[in-house]
Motif scaffolding. Structure first.
Motif, mmCIF file in Angstrom:
data_model
loop_
_atom_site.group_PDB
_atom_site.id
_atom_site.type_symbol
_atom_site.label_atom_id
_atom_site.label_comp_id
_atom_site.label_asym_id
_atom_site.label_seq_id
_atom_site.Cartn_x
_atom_site.Cartn_y
_atom_site.Cartn_z
ATOM 1 N N UNK A 119 38.106 43.249 70.757
ATOM 2 C CA UNK A 119 39.165 43.288 69.751
ATOM 3 C C UNK A 119 39.792 44.663 69.867
ATOM 4 N N UNK A 120 41.066 44.693 70.166
ATOM 5 C CA UNK A 120 41.803 45.933 70.368
ATOM 6 C C UNK A 120 42.814 46.072 69.230
ATOM 7 N N UNK A 121 42.694 47.157 68.457
ATOM 8 C CA UNK A 121 43.550 47.363 67.289
ATOM 9 C C UNK A 121 44.338 48.655 67.480
ATOM 10 N N UNK A 122 45.642 48.581 67.323
ATOM 11 C CA UNK A 122 46.468 49.775 67.446
ATOM 12 C C UNK A 122 46.473 50.542 66.115
ATOM 13 N N UNK A 123 46.901 51.793 66.171
ATOM 14 C CA UNK A 123 47.002 52.602 64.958
ATOM 15 C C UNK A 123 48.031 52.001 64.005
ATOM 16 N N UNK A 124 49.078 51.396 64.560
ATOM 17 C CA UNK A 124 50.111 50.765 63.722
ATOM 18 C C UNK A 124 49.502 49.647 62.873
ATOM 19 N N UNK A 125 48.537 48.907 63.435
ATOM 20 C CA UNK A 125 47.879 47.832 62.676
ATOM 21 C C UNK A 125 47.001 48.418 61.576
ATOM 22 N N UNK A 126 46.296 49.491 61.865
ATOM 23 C CA UNK A 126 45.426 50.137 60.872
ATOM 24 C C UNK A 126 46.267 50.699 59.725
ATOM 25 N N UNK A 127 47.413 51.244 60.053
ATOM 26 C CA UNK A 127 48.291 51.841 59.039
ATOM 27 C C UNK A 127 48.845 50.815 58.054
ATOM 28 N N UNK A 128 48.782 49.517 58.396
ATOM 29 C CA UNK A 128 49.306 48.472 57.514
ATOM 30 C C UNK A 128 48.340 48.114 56.384
ATOM 31 N N UNK A 129 47.138 48.651 56.415
ATOM 32 C CA UNK A 129 46.179 48.393 55.350
ATOM 33 C C UNK A 129 45.148 47.344 55.747
ATOM 34 N N UNK A 130 44.056 47.307 54.970
ATOM 35 C CA UNK A 130 42.907 46.460 55.291
ATOM 36 C C UNK A 130 43.240 44.970 55.255
ATOM 37 N N UNK A 131 43.941 44.528 54.209
ATOM 38 C CA UNK A 131 44.253 43.095 54.083
ATOM 39 C C UNK A 131 45.153 42.617 55.212
ATOM 40 N N UNK A 132 46.166 43.406 55.531
ATOM 41 C CA UNK A 132 47.086 43.033 56.611
ATOM 42 C C UNK A 132 46.350 43.069 57.956
#
Length: 145
Positions: free
Chosen positions: A89-102
């Protein structure tokens, strides 16, 4: 005895002795058991060997295959193998910045996409294997693994 036996209970369950079915007995035939009895058996042995080789190849291909799935905004990537087991599972910083629920939603989207892509890949491989054996792809064929 070999007959049904009534079990005393309010639900009135029945039990039958476990006997090998006709199909089980037929499956116990080995290749050696049908060799040397004519040209039809030679064809059956040849077909059996082709099926064995194709099954082994298919298993190896599925173990080594990898399929990618992405979230709708492509900020999360999930990689699964041919058996739909997650590998990465590869997560970008942009995805993390959207918050836990998103982020949760994005991971689920990417996982579903990876599963969909892997199923499509499996279907294509199955068609190829059947074609290589000279057989039509059966309708509603499903992988045994």
């Amino acid at each position: 005895s070999g007959s049904f036996r009534r079990v005393a209970s309010p639900q009135a369950r029945f039990r039958a002795p476990i006997l090998p079915s006709r199909s089980t007995r037929q499956l116990r035939l080995s290749v050696e058991g049908i060799k040397g009895a004519g040209p039809l058996n030679g064809l059956l042995n040849s077909f059996y060997e082709k099926m064995q080789k194709a099954t082994e190849t298919m298993k190896k291909d599925l173990e080594s295959a990898e399929y990618e799935g992405f979230s709708t905004d492509e900020t999360v990537r999930v990689i699964v193998n041919g058996a739909q087991q997650p590998k990465l599972v590869d997560v970008t910083q942009a995805a993390v910045d959207q918050g836990a629920e998103k982020l949760e939603q994005l991971v689920v989207e990417a996982s579903k996409d990876a599963y969909r892509v892997s199923k499509q890949g499996q279907e294509e491989r199955m068609k190829k294997y059947f074609k290589d054996m000279g057989l039509p792809m059966p309708p509603n064929a499903k992988l045994p693994f």
